[in-house]
Design a protein around this motif. Structure first.
Motif, PDB file in Angstrom:
ATOM      1  N   UNK A  91      46.983  14.694  36.554  1.00 10.42           N
ATOM      2  CA  UNK A  91      47.763  15.811  35.996  1.00 10.42           C
ATOM      3  C   UNK A  91      47.369  17.112  36.684  1.00 10.42           C
ATOM      4  N   UNK A  92      46.058  17.343  36.756  1.00 12.93           N
ATOM      5  CA  UNK A  92      45.542  18.597  37.284  1.00 12.93           C
ATOM      6  C   UNK A  92      45.920  18.785  38.743  1.00 12.93           C
ATOM      7  N   UNK A  93      45.823  17.720  39.531  1.00 13.10           N
ATOM      8  CA  UNK A  93      46.159  17.808  40.957  1.00 13.10           C
ATOM      9  C   UNK A  93      47.634  18.205  41.128  1.00 13.10           C
ATOM     10  N   UNK A  94      48.500  17.634  40.320  1.00 12.25           N
ATOM     11  CA  UNK A  94      49.926  17.959  40.415  1.00 12.25           C
ATOM     12  C   UNK A  94      50.184  19.390  39.934  1.00 12.25           C
ATOM     13  N   UNK A  95      49.571  19.774  38.832  1.00 16.21           N
ATOM     14  CA  UNK A  95      49.733  21.149  38.345  1.00 16.21           C
ATOM     15  C   UNK A  95      49.211  22.161  39.366  1.00 16.21           C
ATOM     16  N   UNK A  96      48.094  21.847  39.996  1.00 16.09           N
ATOM     17  CA  UNK A  96      47.537  22.717  41.043  1.00 16.09           C
ATOM     18  C   UNK A  96      48.505  22.843  42.207  1.00 16.09           C
ATOM     19  N   UNK A  97      49.017  21.723  42.681  1.00 14.68           N
ATOM     20  CA  UNK A  97      49.932  21.730  43.815  1.00 14.68           C
ATOM     21  C   UNK A  97      51.181  22.546  43.481  1.00 14.68           C
ATOM     22  N   UNK A  98      51.737  22.352  42.278  1.00 12.77           N
ATOM     23  CA  UNK A  98      52.946  23.082  41.893  1.00 12.77           C
ATOM     24  C   UNK A  98      52.669  24.566  41.693  1.00 12.77           C
ATOM     25  N   UNK A  99      51.508  24.910  41.167  1.00 11.27           N
ATOM     26  CA  UNK A  99      51.198  26.327  40.942  1.00 11.27           C
ATOM     27  C   UNK A  99      51.078  27.088  42.254  1.00 11.27           C
ATOM     28  N   UNK A 100      50.808  26.371  43.347  1.00 10.37           N
ATOM     29  CA  UNK A 100      50.683  26.998  44.668  1.00 10.37           C
ATOM     30  C   UNK A 100      51.944  26.854  45.517  1.00 10.37           C
ATOM     31  N   UNK A 101      52.994  26.261  44.964  1.00 10.54           N
ATOM     32  CA  UNK A 101      54.223  26.033  45.724  1.00 10.54           C
ATOM     33  C   UNK A 101      55.240  27.128  45.428  1.00 10.54           C
ATOM     34  N   UNK A 102      56.052  27.495  46.438  1.00 11.65           N
ATOM     35  CA  UNK A 102      57.099  28.491  46.213  1.00 11.65           C
ATOM     36  C   UNK A 102      58.025  28.051  45.084  1.00 11.65           C
ATOM     37  N   UNK A 103      58.271  28.938  44.144  1.00  6.81           N
ATOM     38  CA  UNK A 103      59.151  28.624  43.022  1.00  6.81           C
ATOM     39  C   UNK A 103      58.554  27.617  42.062  1.00  6.81           C
ATOM     40  N   UNK A 104      57.287  27.296  42.235  1.00  6.72           N
ATOM     41  CA  UNK A 104      56.588  26.307  41.397  1.00  6.72           C
ATOM     42  C   UNK A 104      57.344  24.977  41.360  1.00  6.72           C
ATOM     43  N   UNK A 105      57.854  24.593  42.533  1.00  2.00           N
ATOM     44  CA  UNK A 105      58.565  23.319  42.658  1.00  2.00           C
ATOM     45  C   UNK A 105      58.296  22.738  44.030  1.00  2.00           C
ATOM     46  N   UNK A 106      58.379  21.421  44.109  1.00  5.02           N
ATOM     47  CA  UNK A 106      58.117  20.731  45.369  1.00  5.02           C
ATOM     48  C   UNK A 106      58.889  19.426  45.372  1.00  5.02           C
ATOM     49  N   UNK A 107      59.453  19.096  46.523  1.00  3.98           N
ATOM     50  CA  UNK A 107      60.140  17.811  46.651  1.00  3.98           C
ATOM     51  C   UNK A 107      59.175  16.687  46.345  1.00  3.98           C
ATOM     52  N   UNK A 108      59.627  15.715  45.611  1.00  6.27           N
ATOM     53  CA  UNK A 108      58.762  14.600  45.222  1.00  6.27           C
ATOM     54  C   UNK A 108      58.202  13.881  46.441  1.00  6.27           C
ATOM     55  N   UNK A 109      59.028  13.657  47.441  1.00  2.00           N
ATOM     56  CA  UNK A 109      58.538  12.931  48.618  1.00  2.00           C
ATOM     57  C   UNK A 109      57.466  13.729  49.365  1.00  2.00           C
TER      58      UNK A 109
END
Length: 186
Positions: A42-60
């Motif tokens: 959970x934390x790894x995904x939340x971290x990745x999204x919090x650092x991504x533009x628009x707080x979103x990232x393509x699943x792939x």
């Protein structure tokens, strides 16, 4: 199969590295679950999204960055959607794919856990080492990472798992720590 064994120094270094990595990760993962109800995934995904533009990232792209199979990511995202920390949204320009989007609940969960996670890194890792040891460990890690970039990723630095902003979990942590430091300084 005829292979050489590791010598005593190599064995000691490898075993010590593995033990250190496991122990630090176990302490941090237990703290996340105990104090915040978040798994390490959970934390790894939340971290990745919090650092991504628009707080979103393509699943792939997230799967590649985390070096997870798409099926593993899909199951993890389903669990997180149930808890309301992320949601799926259509990807622009890719009708078959989807984006993983950080929700307000996910952002709040990450922001609540982040200071304790950083404190855990300090307690179990950074504060235990001298400046020279931290520099040596950084040099070692960067040398190994360069080897992986050159030898183990077919696309080299163009490989999605090595693309800027999606390098590794550690890179995400580095970005978040830098942003956190800037916020603290204000």
């Amino acid at each position: 199969m005829d292979q050489e064994s590791l010598n005593e120094r190599e064995t000691r270094a490898w075993v010590s590295f593995q033990h250190m990595r496991i122990e630090v990760n176990v302490v941090l993962a237990r703290m996340l679950v105990r104090d915040f109800g978040l798994t390490e995934a959970d934390f790894v995904i939340l971290l990745r999204l919090s650092n991504s533009p628009g707080h979103r990232l393509r699943a792939r792209d997230m799967a590649a960055a985390l070096q997870w199979e798409r099926s593993r990511l899909s199951r993890q995202i389903s669990r997180m959607e149930t808890r309301g920390t992320v949601m799926r949204a259509p990807s622009e320009g890719d009708a078959r794919g989807y984006d993983v989007v950080l929700t307000e609940a996910g952002r709040a969960a990450f922001q609540a856990a982040w200071p304790s996670y950083v404190a855990g890194i300090r307690h179990c890792f950074a504060d235990v080492l001298s400046t020279a040891q931290l520099d040596a460990l950084t040099d070692i890690a960067e040398t190994i990472d360069s080897h992986f970039s050159a030898q183990h990723y077919p696309g080299g630095l163009q490989d999605p798992a090595k693309a800027p902003g999606t390098r590794t979990t550690a890179a995400g942590i580095e970005s978040a720590i830098a942003a956190d430091s800037l916020e603290s300084a204000r």
